[in-house]
Structure formats: C-alpha cells, structure tokens
Design a protein around this motif. Sequence first.
Motif, PDB file in Angstrom:
ATOM      1  N   ARG A  40      -5.048 -12.303   7.276  1.00 27.00           N
ATOM      2  CA  ARG A  40      -5.539 -11.266   6.737  1.00 27.00           C
ATOM      3  C   ARG A  40      -7.264 -11.259   5.753  1.00 27.00           C
ATOM      4  NH1 ARG A  40      -4.467 -11.346   0.969  1.00 27.00           N
ATOM      5  NH2 ARG A  40      -3.452 -13.038  -0.230  1.00 27.00           N
ATOM      6  N   PHE A  41      -7.887  -9.946   4.807  1.00 23.69           N
ATOM      7  CA  PHE A  41      -8.718 -10.043   4.593  1.00 23.69           C
ATOM      8  C   PHE A  41      -8.249  -9.570   3.030  1.00 23.69           C
ATOM      9  CE2 PHE A  41     -10.020  -8.905   9.024  1.00 23.69           C
ATOM     10  CZ  PHE A  41     -11.573 -10.105   8.606  1.00 23.69           C
ATOM     11  N   ALA A  42      -9.472 -10.579   2.068  1.00 26.38           N
ATOM     12  CA  ALA A  42      -9.128 -10.075   0.651  1.00 26.38           C
ATOM     13  C   ALA A  42     -10.161  -9.681  -0.521  1.00 26.38           C
ATOM     14  CB  ALA A  42      -8.030 -11.044  -0.475  1.00 26.38           C
ATOM     15  N   VAL A  43     -10.727  -9.130  -1.112  1.00 29.29           N
ATOM     16  CA  VAL A  43     -11.853  -9.503  -1.814  1.00 29.29           C
ATOM     17  C   VAL A  43     -11.281 -10.169  -3.595  1.00 29.29           C
ATOM     18  CG1 VAL A  43     -13.498  -7.749  -3.023  1.00 29.29           C
ATOM     19  CG2 VAL A  43     -13.180  -7.655  -0.920  1.00 29.29           C
ATOM     20  N   SER A  44     -11.641 -11.254  -4.405  1.00 30.14           N
ATOM     21  CA  SER A  44     -11.385 -11.241  -5.433  1.00 30.14           C
ATOM     22  C   SER A  44     -12.896 -10.791  -5.633  1.00 30.14           C
ATOM     23  CB  SER A  44     -11.097 -13.358  -5.160  1.00 30.14           C
ATOM     24  OG  SER A  44     -10.683 -13.456  -6.705  1.00 30.14           O
ATOM     25  N   PRO A  45     -12.473 -10.304  -7.554  1.00 29.40           N
ATOM     26  CA  PRO A  45     -13.478 -10.399  -8.317  1.00 29.40           C
ATOM     27  C   PRO A  45     -13.549 -11.739  -8.981  1.00 29.40           C
ATOM     28  CG  PRO A  45     -11.658  -9.498  -8.857  1.00 29.40           C
ATOM     29  CD  PRO A  45     -11.794  -9.022  -7.225  1.00 29.40           C
ATOM     30  N   LEU A  46     -12.827 -12.641  -8.824  1.00 30.76           N
ATOM     31  CA  LEU A  46     -12.636 -13.702  -9.502  1.00 30.76           C
ATOM     32  C   LEU A  46     -13.472 -15.548  -8.964  1.00 30.76           C
ATOM     33  CD1 LEU A  46     -11.952 -16.104 -12.061  1.00 30.76           C
ATOM     34  CD2 LEU A  46      -9.216 -16.073 -11.131  1.00 30.76           C
ATOM     35  N   TRP A  47     -13.346 -14.852  -8.232  1.00 33.72           N
ATOM     36  CA  TRP A  47     -13.902 -15.823  -6.919  1.00 33.72           C
ATOM     37  C   TRP A  47     -15.524 -15.598  -7.063  1.00 33.72           C
ATOM     38  CZ3 TRP A  47     -14.270 -19.982  -3.915  1.00 33.72           C
ATOM     39  CH2 TRP A  47     -15.925 -20.159  -3.025  1.00 33.72           C
ATOM     40  N   GLU A  48     -15.989 -14.081  -7.551  1.00 30.63           N
ATOM     41  CA  GLU A  48     -17.555 -14.202  -7.458  1.00 30.63           C
ATOM     42  C   GLU A  48     -17.814 -14.627  -8.219  1.00 30.63           C
ATOM     43  OE1 GLU A  48     -19.329 -12.852  -4.793  1.00 30.63           O
ATOM     44  OE2 GLU A  48     -17.096 -12.607  -3.832  1.00 30.63           O
ATOM     45  N   THR A  49     -17.063 -14.521  -9.680  1.00 27.91           N
ATOM     46  CA  THR A  49     -17.316 -14.934 -10.702  1.00 27.91           C
ATOM     47  C   THR A  49     -17.669 -16.263 -10.992  1.00 27.91           C
ATOM     48  OG1 THR A  49     -16.397 -12.946 -12.083  1.00 27.91           O
ATOM     49  CG2 THR A  49     -16.674 -15.098 -13.120  1.00 27.91           C
ATOM     50  N   GLN A  50     -17.033 -17.468 -10.443  1.00 30.52           N
ATOM     51  CA  GLN A  50     -17.288 -18.556 -10.568  1.00 30.52           C
ATOM     52  C   GLN A  50     -18.350 -18.677  -9.467  1.00 30.52           C
ATOM     53  OE1 GLN A  50     -16.534 -21.383  -8.203  1.00 30.52           O
ATOM     54  NE2 GLN A  50     -15.964 -19.533  -6.485  1.00 30.52           N
ATOM     55  N   ALA A  51     -18.491 -18.466  -8.411  1.00 29.97           N
ATOM     56  CA  ALA A  51     -19.190 -18.298  -7.529  1.00 29.97           C
ATOM     57  C   ALA A  51     -21.082 -18.285  -8.028  1.00 29.97           C
ATOM     58  CB  ALA A  51     -19.327 -17.340  -6.064  1.00 29.97           C
ATOM     59  N   ALA A  52     -20.823 -16.751  -8.585  1.00 29.99           N
ATOM     60  CA  ALA A  52     -22.053 -16.605  -9.376  1.00 29.99           C
ATOM     61  C   ALA A  52     -22.219 -17.447 -10.499  1.00 29.99           C
ATOM     62  CB  ALA A  52     -21.971 -15.068 -10.744  1.00 29.99           C
ATOM     63  N   VAL A  53     -21.842 -18.411 -10.966  1.00 31.49           N
ATOM     64  CA  VAL A  53     -21.774 -19.309 -12.330  1.00 31.49           C
ATOM     65  C   VAL A  53     -22.886 -19.968 -11.386  1.00 31.49           C
ATOM     66  CG1 VAL A  53     -20.418 -21.301 -13.818  1.00 31.49           C
ATOM     67  CG2 VAL A  53     -19.615 -18.457 -13.832  1.00 31.49           C
ATOM     68  N   ARG A  54     -21.963 -20.740  -9.920  1.00 34.63           N
ATOM     69  CA  ARG A  54     -22.412 -21.842  -9.577  1.00 34.63           C
ATOM     70  C   ARG A  54     -24.602 -21.378  -8.955  1.00 34.63           C
ATOM     71  NH1 ARG A  54     -19.772 -25.840  -6.326  1.00 34.63           N
ATOM     72  NH2 ARG A  54     -18.434 -24.714  -6.839  1.00 34.63           N
TER      73      ARG A  54
END
Length: 327
Positions: free
Chosen positions: A16-30
Amino acid sequence: MSSQLHFDGSDLLRCRFAVSPLWETQAAVRVLARPEQHGYHLPWLRRIRDAAAGLELGPLWLLMPDGGHCPDFFSPPPVGPLASFEEEIAAVRAVDPELARQDIAASLRARPGALGSPVGQALLADPARSLRELADLLERAWEVLVAPHWPRLRALLDADVAYHSRRLAAVGFERLLGELSPRLRWSGSTLTITDTKSRHSRVLGGQGLVLMPSVFVWPATVGGFEDPWLPAVVYPARGIGGLWSEPGASTPEALARLLGRARADVLCALDEPAGTSALAHRLGLAPSSVSEHLSVLRAAGLLTSRRYGHQVLYERTPLGIALAVPE
C-alpha cells in the motif's frame, strides 16, 4: 551494495501507499547537512535559512551517518495512509527506550568516533531522556522546516500516490516498481534496491510493504526498516522539479486573457492532481475562490475530479492539458 526484501503471496496483497510528515521532517533535516541534495530545494533553503539557523540539530545529524544506519524510530512507516505529524510524533515518544538505545547505538557505530564521543555517550546513558529530547528536536524541526510548507508538499505527495495507484492498476506491481525508481528491481519473489550504501535483507513474512513517496529523499531510494517497524520503500516523488516554482510562473499570457488570470493560474497549477486547500495555499487565493474556479473549469470540460481519502483531487482533462501546455 543493495538491500533485499523477500515476499510471499500474502505480502503482495498487503502492499500500500502512505504519506508520512514525520519522514519528510527527518529527511529535511538530513538535506540541510548534505549539499549534494540541495539542487531541487534551493528556493526552500533560502526561505527557511534564518529560521533554521536557530535550530540545534547536532544530535539529529550525529545519528544520520552518510552511508550508515539512521534510527528507524525517527520515522517508522505509518500504519495508516493519512497519518498526521501529531500522531506520528506521539508514536515516537511511546517507543520503548531500550529499543531506542539499540537504534541509537547502531547509528553511532556507523560514524567513526561517535560512539565514544561525549554526545554519543550521553545519548546512550539515559535513552528515555534521549528519546524525549530527540522527539522534541524533530517536533521543532517540523514546525520550522516543514509545517509552513506542508500544504504544498502534501499536494505533491498525494498526487504521486494517486498517479501511481492508477499505474498499479494499469501495469501491475512489477512494472510499477521500475517506474517508482530505476533503483528498484524485481526478480522471482525478491525486491532489490540497488546502489544503497549499506546491505539489508528482510523477509516480509506477510506484513506487506509500505510505499512512501518523498520530496526530500532524492536522489536516493531507501528501503528496509527492521522489526518491529513495518517494511517500507521510500522513493523520490514525481514533480519535485517544479515544487518550489512561483504561482503563475508557467501561465501563458494568452490563456490568462482568455480565462482570466486567477482561473488560468488554477488550471496551470494542476501539473499534478491537487485539492482545493493545497491549490489555495500555493496560489495565495482564498479557498472559496479556488473552489469556484475549479467548478467552472470542471463544467467547461477542462478538469475532472475524484475522491481520495477525505479530499477531492482535481486534474486536467486532455483539453485542459492542451490549453495549459500549448505546443
């Protein structure tokens, strides 16, 4: 090196597909710490530069070694397709401190000298406190780096999910994987993620796979996550090249004279399917005005609409494409 995910028949039924604002947050930090990932995001970097300067991101960066393990508890794949940041960060705060300690230690071992550094030792000495402090840092990063831009990011991510869901129905799972990323290979019952910086292998065991588009993961494709987290693959979302473009920048003047500037901007902003709120935020218009323009464009045969979750997504018809993207 590569990562491998091993499927059985039941796993294929649970992808299935999902969207994660938390993933985007840590990825933005990276991304902030990696100039090689700045290319598509220079406008965003300019917008958040002053606010980001006030963030103390050192502990997070220490746990993001280049080519090594990043803690899975930073951004576990969401259970549902439409998780909010508040729900996801609450799940991080509820992680078993011992599990967090093991995750932190794995990251420190991947960065030379980090395990014995004062910061590394402090992170391991009191994992419950470290978990709270890291969650606080992630929450602050969300507020500063991502939340002000989330409607725009969410619109792109939702559009990617809508597009690839249709492609899954049209071409099947094997072909879809190649379209998600050239680094994904399917053979037998194994999904291989090529050109990774570490090796990983996991038998899915009936849990299925979460497919997550990401704005900030480019140019990488990331897969893995250890137990107890759900298996996932994170791939670059479609359309990030135009993500930070200014409203109306691509609206032809002739079309603006024909339809009116605001209505033409709405039509041209729909490079990917989007909802009323996301379009209003991107174009700087009132949602009620955008809703009226969408209704008129749809009635004229320039747009079509369909429901996705709790929102209605609009996209251009062939006639709408012909007007918005002239030869």
